[in-house]
Design a protein around this motif. Structure first.
Motif, mmCIF file in Angstrom:
data_model
loop_
_atom_site.group_PDB
_atom_site.id
_atom_site.type_symbol
_atom_site.label_atom_id
_atom_site.label_comp_id
_atom_site.label_asym_id
_atom_site.label_seq_id
_atom_site.Cartn_x
_atom_site.Cartn_y
_atom_site.Cartn_z
ATOM 1 N N ARG A 15 0.832 -1.213 0.000
ATOM 2 C CA ARG A 15 0.000 0.000 0.000
ATOM 3 C C ARG A 15 0.866 1.263 0.000
ATOM 4 O O ARG A 15 0.725 2.143 0.839
ATOM 5 N N CYS A 16 1.792 1.339 -0.943
ATOM 6 C CA CYS A 16 2.717 2.470 -1.034
ATOM 7 C C CYS A 16 1.967 3.772 -1.294
ATOM 8 O O CYS A 16 1.031 3.811 -2.101
ATOM 9 N N GLY A 17 2.401 4.819 -0.622
ATOM 10 C CA GLY A 17 1.826 6.138 -0.850
ATOM 11 C C GLY A 17 2.203 6.632 -2.243
ATOM 12 O O GLY A 17 3.354 6.504 -2.661
ATOM 13 N N THR A 18 1.235 7.182 -2.956
ATOM 14 C CA THR A 18 1.479 7.607 -4.337
ATOM 15 C C THR A 18 0.931 8.997 -4.619
ATOM 16 O O THR A 18 0.048 9.487 -3.920
ATOM 17 N N ILE A 19 1.481 9.572 -5.651
ATOM 18 C CA ILE A 19 0.907 10.761 -6.271
ATOM 19 C C ILE A 19 0.533 10.315 -7.679
ATOM 20 O O ILE A 19 1.383 9.831 -8.436
ATOM 21 N N ASN A 20 -0.740 10.423 -8.004
ATOM 22 C CA ASN A 20 -1.264 9.941 -9.272
ATOM 23 C C ASN A 20 -1.501 11.124 -10.196
ATOM 24 O O ASN A 20 -2.286 12.012 -9.886
ATOM 25 N N VAL A 21 -0.809 11.133 -11.314
ATOM 26 C CA VAL A 21 -0.921 12.216 -12.280
ATOM 27 C C VAL A 21 -2.046 11.850 -13.251
ATOM 28 O O VAL A 21 -1.973 10.839 -13.948
ATOM 29 N N VAL A 22 -3.088 12.693 -13.259
ATOM 30 C CA VAL A 22 -4.276 12.446 -14.074
ATOM 31 C C VAL A 22 -4.443 13.596 -15.052
ATOM 32 O O VAL A 22 -4.395 14.765 -14.669
ATOM 33 N N GLU A 23 -4.660 13.245 -16.318
ATOM 34 C CA GLU A 23 -4.890 14.255 -17.347
ATOM 35 C C GLU A 23 -6.147 13.888 -18.114
ATOM 36 O O GLU A 23 -6.228 12.803 -18.695
ATOM 37 N N ASN A 24 -7.143 14.756 -18.082
ATOM 38 C CA ASN A 24 -8.417 14.526 -18.771
ATOM 39 C C ASN A 24 -9.009 13.168 -18.401
ATOM 40 O O ASN A 24 -9.394 12.380 -19.272
ATOM 41 N N ASP A 25 -9.085 12.872 -17.116
ATOM 42 C CA ASP A 25 -9.641 11.628 -16.584
ATOM 43 C C ASP A 25 -8.850 10.380 -16.954
ATOM 44 O O ASP A 25 -9.364 9.273 -16.880
ATOM 45 N N TRP A 26 -7.621 10.520 -17.396
ATOM 46 C CA TRP A 26 -6.759 9.379 -17.706
ATOM 47 C C TRP A 26 -5.577 9.388 -16.745
ATOM 48 O O TRP A 26 -4.894 10.400 -16.593
ATOM 49 N N LEU A 27 -5.336 8.243 -16.107
ATOM 50 C CA LEU A 27 -4.169 8.103 -15.239
ATOM 51 C C LEU A 27 -2.934 8.045 -16.132
ATOM 52 O O LEU A 27 -2.785 7.150 -16.954
ATOM 53 N N LYS A 28 -2.059 9.016 -15.982
ATOM 54 C CA LYS A 28 -0.869 9.110 -16.834
ATOM 55 C C LYS A 28 0.379 8.549 -16.173
ATOM 56 O O LYS A 28 1.224 7.983 -16.836
ATOM 57 N N LYS A 29 0.490 8.751 -14.855
ATOM 58 C CA LYS A 29 1.725 8.369 -14.183
ATOM 59 C C LYS A 29 1.467 8.175 -12.697
ATOM 60 O O LYS A 29 0.642 8.874 -12.111
ATOM 61 N N VAL A 30 2.198 7.237 -12.099
ATOM 62 C CA VAL A 30 2.140 6.992 -10.659
ATOM 63 C C VAL A 30 3.561 7.159 -10.124
ATOM 64 O O VAL A 30 4.486 6.498 -10.593
#
Length: 107
Positions: A15-30
């Motif tokens: 359960r690693c803490g993440t920052i989720n990069v979302v662009e136009n409702d698409w997950l781009k990067k974790v």
């Protein structure tokens, strides 16, 4: 619009803490969230989350009979999210109608 959403990865037990990069409702990067106790790093599973989430082959349903004896190598068909959720809702309604929410489904 690009957003950074704080969360945690559920692809393994850490359960690693993440920052989720979302662009136009698409997950781009974790990426790891250094402010989270388990966010010093994210494993390959977590980093692959965008590919998993947006894979065109992700949702599949077995076609034909469910018993292995009947179809030793079952075929799988692609379904949309709406189709999958509708099928699950119909099955749940059937179980509730047969025995109520506290009853185990009959097999």
């Amino acid at each position: 619009m690009i957003e950074e959403k704080v969360g945690f990865c559920t692809l393994c037990k850490s359960r690693c803490g993440t920052i989720n990069v979302v662009e136009n409702d698409w997950l781009k990067k974790v990426v790891p969230n250094p402010d989270h106790p388990t966010g010093k790093a994210v494993c390959l599973k977590g980093r692959s989350a965008p590919e998993i989430v947006h894979n065109s082959r992700r949702l599949r349903r077995r076609s034909g009979a469910r018993r292995r004896r009947v179809i030793p190598d079952p075929q799988w068909v692609q379904v949309s999210w709406d189709e999958a959720l509708d099928e699950i809702a119909d099955r749940l309604k059937g179980h509730v109608a047969r025995g109520g929410p506290s009853q185990s489904p009959s097999r």
